[in-house]
Design an enzyme around this catalytic site. Structure first.
Site, PDB file in Angstrom:
ATOM      1  CG  HIS A 236      45.432  12.368  45.932  1.00 12.30           C
ATOM      2  ND1 HIS A 236      44.480  11.466  45.237  1.00 12.30           N
ATOM      3  CD2 HIS A 236      46.651  11.850  45.626  1.00 12.30           C
ATOM      4  CE1 HIS A 236      45.416  10.150  44.970  1.00 12.30           C
ATOM      5  NE2 HIS A 236      46.102  10.809  45.155  1.00 12.30           N
ATOM      6  CG  ASP A 313      42.208  15.002  50.855  1.00 12.53           C
ATOM      7  OD1 ASP A 313      42.634  14.296  51.926  1.00 12.53           O
ATOM      8  OD2 ASP A 313      42.563  14.512  49.119  1.00 12.53           O
ATOM      9  CD  GLN A 316      49.927  13.820  51.609  1.00 14.88           C
ATOM     10  OE1 GLN A 316      50.642  14.047  52.133  1.00 14.88           O
ATOM     11  NE2 GLN A 316      49.486  12.241  50.116  1.00 14.88           N
ATOM     12  CE  LYS A 339      48.217   9.319  50.409  1.00 11.64           C
ATOM     13  NZ  LYS A 339      49.296   9.319  50.119  1.00 11.64           N
ATOM     14  CB  CYS A 477      47.669  10.595  42.090  1.00 15.64           C
ATOM     15  SG  CYS A 477      47.705   9.021  42.187  1.00 15.64           S
TER      16      CYS A 477
HETATM   17  N1  PMP Z   1      43.895  12.792  48.790  1.00 19.89           N
HETATM   18  C1  PMP Z   1      45.494  13.391  49.359  1.00 19.89           C
HETATM   19  C2  PMP Z   1      45.717  15.241  48.990  1.00 19.89           C
HETATM   20  C3  PMP Z   1      46.299  12.691  48.622  1.00 19.89           C
HETATM   21  O1  PMP Z   1      47.576  12.701  48.601  1.00 19.89           O
HETATM   22  C4  PMP Z   1      46.000  11.616  49.002  1.00 19.89           C
HETATM   23  C5  PMP Z   1      46.996   9.776  48.624  1.00 19.89           C
HETATM   24  N2  PMP Z   1      48.002  10.411  47.856  1.00 19.89           N
HETATM   25  C6  PMP Z   1      44.380  10.330  48.615  1.00 19.89           C
HETATM   26  C7  PMP Z   1      44.065  11.667  48.997  1.00 19.89           C
HETATM   27  C8  PMP Z   1      43.913   9.124  48.506  1.00 19.89           C
HETATM   28  O2  PMP Z   1      44.523   8.386  49.699  1.00 19.89           O
HETATM   29  P1  PMP Z   1      44.595   7.146  49.717  1.00 19.89           P
HETATM   30  O3  PMP Z   1      44.874   6.727  48.363  1.00 19.89           O
HETATM   31  O4  PMP Z   1      45.209   6.641  50.889  1.00 19.89           O
HETATM   32  O5  PMP Z   1      43.146   6.576  49.666  1.00 19.89           O
END
Ligand code: PMP
Length: 515
Positions: A236, A313, A316, A339, A477
């Site tokens: 991401h 990370d 997800q 999430k 993203c």
């Molecule tokens: N890493 C991954 C794999 C994500 O899917 C996301 C959110 N789509 C993020 C990081 C960032 O999360 P946040 O916007 O809640 O900080």
């Protein structure tokens, strides 16, 4: 460039060159070397030139869409009532004529996730009583954010109605209540991810801030020109851009691990990215674009065998799989509250005790200090060292309630139910004319991204919205991984444990209409 120390000392008119040099060398070793401007230019060029070293077939894949991957063979979906031998067994499946797919073929009141019926679970989520475009809401945008159960909403209200105070500072009853609630939530987060202690849990704004904190506070001070940070093609933007920032500032370089046609990491290639210049690695546990569950534990082992620390990370993964940071041997692990059925604006950075101790503070301010004079500050130990100022107390408490909620259902039960739903969704969707699934790794969670021939992403998303179905359409993203597949984006339905086979049917029916 001016270090924070230089800035502060000059601002207060207290320059002590010797102390300054020692501080700068300790925190920013690269400051001792070349001119910052020259170094930054070189760093930018090196980062731009850094490309994954892909074998010929991956390069071909990156160049264009190539042949559609073979749809995987899915075993028939077995719902819990089938296992119990109920009359509903075998009563559903894709009929040859999509128009015949109107009647619901089973009842989700008969489906249990752990010890709770899906019907009872759904009743906990007030938003599922919403109508969108005249139809019951179908929420299939869980990878972007999840919905909140009544238990979390009520916990937030209770905090504000009965406990609200700043934490740690006041010597009165409400300060004690709010501090207890906040620190309880920290303990819950630690237990939820298998951390050794609540002291390993830093509350942050979300996964993004957690990654930025690790990059700036732990990794950046150690980076020198030519050092390398290993990422993967699946990341991401939140797990790319913070590393690009520190690389650009220090002359370090990003290396990117390739993936295969199914969207899975190629472990043998992963190991080859490490060398004597590798300083850090960051990997996702579940891809938000493809749903790939990466072999994170093996990747950590590979990195550790080369003496390299790893951030995982978990944005997800935490809501779909049981996660244990100790078993993973992660050095850092991040996730976001929103999430995992908790509030926005709160998340967790887990760090092993030694990395948290080695890291410099991320921000300065109240709460994080043991003693302050104008000449120097003594910091508190982690996690306080990284929590400057007043934190997001209520939402941390709400996150604790969310973790309680999923723990009561059981993450193993959630993972098992979602596996069935995902298999069902992918099986049903594979029959839609012109539909190409993107991301077909054997180990996969929650996400089933696709493109539909002759239909734009936004067009597909809007059509589904007109049917009351919320999905994401775009690059989510994660532009590099889409471009690896020769695409600029996909339509991405994503599941959570409260989704039903009936909702999948509504999605598939709408896709048949559109196709
Ligand atoms: N890493 C991954 C794999 C994500 O899917 C996301 C959110 N789509 C993020 C990081 C960032 O999360 P946040 O916007 O809640 O900080």
């Amino acid at each position: 460039m001016t270090t924070p120390e230089e800035f502060n000392l000059r601002a207060w008119g207290l320059p002590d060159p010797a102390e300054l040099a020692a501080l700068a060398a300790g925190w920013f070793p690269e400051f001792a070397g070349a001119e910052p401007a020259a170094r930054t230019a070189e760093a930018t060029a090196r980062t731009a030139a850094a490309r994954p070293r892909a074998p010929a077939d991956w390069e071909a894949l990156a160049a264009g869409p190539g042949p559609s991957p073979e749809p995987p063979a899915y075993a028939p979906l077995v719902l819990p009532q089938d296992r119990a031998g109920s009359a509903a067994a075998g009563a559903y499946g894709p009929p040859p004529d999509p128009a015949a797919r109107t009647g619901n073929t089973y009842k989700y009141s008969q489906i249990y996730v752990g010890s709770r019926s899906l019907e009872a679970i759904r009743a906990d989520f007030p938003i599922f009583r919403e109508q969108v475009n005249g139809r019951d809401l179908v929420w299939l945008d869980n990878a972007a954010t999840t919905q909140r159960p009544r238990q979390v909403i009520d916990r937030l209200s209770r905090y504000y109605e009965r406990e609200n105070s700043n934490v740690h500072r006041g010597a009165h009853e409400l300060a004690a209540r709010s501090t207890d609630a906040y620190e309880d939530a920290r303990g819950k987060a630690a237990r939820f991810i298998g951390a050794p202690s609540a002291d390993n849990i830093v509350f942050v704004r979300g996964a993004t801030e957690g990654i930025n904190l690790a990059a700036q506070a732990y990794v950046r001070p150690y980076l020198k020109p030519g050092d390398e940070i290993v990422l993967t093609m699946l990341e991401h933007h939140a797990n790319i851009v913070p590393w690009q920032l520190v690389a650009g500032e220090t002359g370090a370089v990003l290396r990117v691990a390739p993936i295969d046609r199914t969207g899975q990491i190629v472990l043998s290639e992963y190991g080859r990215l490490f060398n004597s210049r590798t300083r850090f690695a960051a990997i996702t546990q579940v891809s938000n674009a493809l749903g790939t569950v990466t072999p994170a534990a093996e990747m950590v082992q590979i990195a550790h065998s080369r003496g390299v620390r790893v951030l995982i990370d978990g944005a997800q993964s935490v809501s779909h799989l049981p996660v244990n940071v100790s078993a993973l041997d992660a050095d850092f692990f991040v996730f976001s509250g929103h999430k995992i059925f908790g509030p926005t604006g709160i998340g967790v950075l887990y760090g092993k005790s030694d990395v948290l101790e080695a890291a410099r503070p991320y921000q300065g301010g109240g709460n994080m200090i043991a003693d302050v004079t104008f000449e120097r500050t003594v910091y508190r130990k982690a996690p306080a060292k990284f929590e400057a100022g007043t934190g997001n107390i209520a939402d941390a408490v709400g996150l604790g309630a969310a973790l309680d909620y999923v723990s009561a259902i059981g993450m193993e039960n959630i993972a098992a139910w979602e596996r069935e739903l995902l298999r069902y969704a992918m099986k049903e969707m594979a029959g839609v004319p012109g539909l190409r699934l993107i991301g077909t790794a054997a180990e996969k969670a929650s996400v089933f991204s696709f493109v539909l021939e002759g239909r734009g992403l936004e067009e597909t998303g809007s059509y589904l919205n007109s049917r009351g179905i919320a999905v994401r359409a775009g690059h989510h993203c994660a532009q590099p991984v889409h471009r690896y597949f020769g695409l600029e984006g996909t339509v991405r339905p994503s599941l959570a444990f409260y989704n039903t086979p009936e909702e999948i049917d509504r999605l598939v029916r709408a896709l048949y209409e559109l196709a």
